[in-house]
Design an enzyme around this catalytic site. Sequence first.
Site, PDB file in Angstrom:
ATOM      1  N   HIS B 118      85.543  13.383  44.130  1.00 11.07           N
ATOM      2  CA  HIS B 118      85.185  13.464  42.705  1.00 11.07           C
ATOM      3  C   HIS B 118      84.293  14.694  42.461  1.00 11.07           C
ATOM      4  O   HIS B 118      84.559  15.494  41.557  1.00 11.07           O
ATOM      5  CB  HIS B 118      84.449  12.182  42.303  1.00 11.07           C
ATOM      6  CG  HIS B 118      83.876  12.207  40.919  1.00 11.07           C
ATOM      7  ND1 HIS B 118      84.442  11.521  39.869  1.00 11.07           N
ATOM      8  CD2 HIS B 118      82.787  12.836  40.391  1.00 11.07           C
ATOM      9  CE1 HIS B 118      83.730  11.729  38.771  1.00 11.07           C
ATOM     10  NE2 HIS B 118      82.706  12.524  39.063  1.00 11.07           N
ATOM     11  N   GLU B 119      83.263  14.836  43.285  1.00 12.27           N
ATOM     12  CA  GLU B 119      82.319  15.949  43.067  1.00 12.27           C
ATOM     13  C   GLU B 119      83.008  17.311  43.237  1.00 12.27           C
ATOM     14  O   GLU B 119      82.708  18.250  42.515  1.00 12.27           O
ATOM     15  CB  GLU B 119      81.118  15.833  44.016  1.00 12.27           C
ATOM     16  CG  GLU B 119      80.274  14.579  43.817  1.00 12.27           C
ATOM     17  CD  GLU B 119      79.801  14.357  42.392  1.00 12.27           C
ATOM     18  OE1 GLU B 119      79.697  15.342  41.621  1.00 12.27           O
ATOM     19  OE2 GLU B 119      79.568  13.190  42.021  1.00 12.27           O
ATOM     20  N   HIS B 122      84.431  18.665  40.198  1.00 11.47           N
ATOM     21  CA  HIS B 122      83.471  19.439  39.381  1.00 11.47           C
ATOM     22  C   HIS B 122      83.303  20.843  39.960  1.00 11.47           C
ATOM     23  O   HIS B 122      83.244  21.828  39.228  1.00 11.47           O
ATOM     24  CB  HIS B 122      82.105  18.755  39.355  1.00 11.47           C
ATOM     25  CG  HIS B 122      82.085  17.454  38.609  1.00 11.47           C
ATOM     26  ND1 HIS B 122      82.573  17.312  37.332  1.00 11.47           N
ATOM     27  CD2 HIS B 122      81.619  16.223  38.972  1.00 11.47           C
ATOM     28  CE1 HIS B 122      82.403  16.054  36.931  1.00 11.47           C
ATOM     29  NE2 HIS B 122      81.836  15.375  37.913  1.00 11.47           N
ATOM     30  N   HIS B 128      84.260  15.464  33.386  1.00 11.75           N
ATOM     31  CA  HIS B 128      84.651  14.055  33.464  1.00 11.75           C
ATOM     32  C   HIS B 128      85.844  13.746  32.578  1.00 11.75           C
ATOM     33  O   HIS B 128      85.975  14.291  31.484  1.00 11.75           O
ATOM     34  CB  HIS B 128      83.466  13.158  33.084  1.00 11.75           C
ATOM     35  CG  HIS B 128      82.498  13.013  34.204  1.00 11.75           C
ATOM     36  ND1 HIS B 128      81.155  12.827  34.026  1.00 11.75           N
ATOM     37  CD2 HIS B 128      82.684  13.047  35.548  1.00 11.75           C
ATOM     38  CE1 HIS B 128      80.566  12.754  35.200  1.00 11.75           C
ATOM     39  NE2 HIS B 128      81.475  12.886  36.142  1.00 11.75           N
TER      40      HIS B 128
END
Lengths: 81, 413
Positions: B118-119, B122, B128
């Site tokens: 997930h990170e 970014h 998001h």
Amino acid sequence: FPTDQRMDNEENMQLAQAYLNQFYSLEIEGSHLVQSRNRSLIAGKIREMQAFFGLTVTGKLDSNTLEIMKKPRCGVPDVGQ
Amino acid sequence: YGYTLPGWRKHNLTYRIMNYTPDMARADVDEAIQKALEIWSKVTPLIFTKVSKGIADIMIAFRTRVHGLCPRYFDGPLGLLGHAFPPGAGLGGDTHFDEDENWTKDGEGFSLFLVAAHEFGHSLGLSHSSDQTALMFPNYVSLDPSKYPLSQDDISGIQSIYGGLPKASAKPTETIVPHACDPDLSFDAITTFRREVMFFKGRYLWRIYYDITNIEFELIASFWPSLPANIQAAYENPKDKILIFKDDNFWVIRGYAVLPDYPKSIYALGFPRYVKKIDAAVCDKNTRKTHFFVGIWCWRYDEMTQTMDKGYPQRVIKHFPGIGLRVDAAFQYKGFFYFSRGSKQFEYDPKAKNITRTLKTNTWFQCKEPLNSSSDFGIKEKVHSGGVEVSYHKSLNLLLFTIVLLLKLNSMY
């Protein structure tokens, strides 16, 4: 009972303010004179957050909204990057 | 999805692990980070190279509370698990994990692989997503370590920044034959079909019968050639039809024929546009209501009026106490619901509204002992059922027993 509930509500409101401040760019003013403006700012941000998470959009700090706010999550804001 | 353009201006990116969490072995941290980057490199032209010193594009660190010059803080156990910065110089691309969490490879605590995946989204420029099935949903709720973590929303997001895989490097899809007695077996979908239950996995399905202890293993295409592989949900409705779901499409099957004019869009059933796929579906034969599971939410569909019930979606856990997070597959058998998630299965009593038993997903296949990789090896290319696996083991044991007996008799004489 009434005192405990008031404390719970205050704690929840503080949690919500911190959450919205961190992830939804909530910037409220400290003065008591602008409390009603702050309330409407917070309600607007709660609506924004509820819409993002697919919750029922009420603008109120209901139990579903609080539950999401208490869940582990990523520290990157959802809006306003 | 959302993103910040232009992303990285190069496709070869470096990463460096600055420090290691004491919660996990170093090799496991390395593997989790590498796997988390690979899920993005498999759908883009990006290539990641690990470096051990100097400045890397993505600097990875485990930190606590206020840390260095980072403008974002951690908050002790739970709450915030990680954060990362969009592509750029300085902090750009950097990824921090909260060392106050309990990081794990795949057990109790938080899966480093999933949070890192997930990170890194970014770090590569994604923000998001409000799609609850997406890896980039902020709460990590829809994550299941046993499943491929990217949703179509994530793939569309990252490809809108970097484009897809270069055509020359596209690899042919490997055909994987699932094994009924694999202890880690999970299912794509399960449905009853008249007097049998069908378990779907990849291009295959197993069939078990209510009254016969036989298991059949078939290619989905051998029944319904027009259906896709890797279906995501299936259920039997009260009108003797099966509905099969993949992405935002569904097919209706009667007997062994896919009805004409399908696939149709799931939005025809009344789903809102933000629903991109269905994880599981089960029709309650008593109430004639179908429950659709999408991430942590469920919808209820009235088969009689053919409309979605009002007041939905609801949280799965609210509607089915004890069933948290996402389910892979669901079906009803002898009054109980069975919810499958990864290699686990929950028997659920809809009247008492509680879980009555937790089982392995493949308890339906009467596996005597779990297969290990060595016994899988020689028969990998064959299409076979769980029953074949069991008899293969039995024959091997019988052969060994006979050899020992003969040797004993030989030594006696």
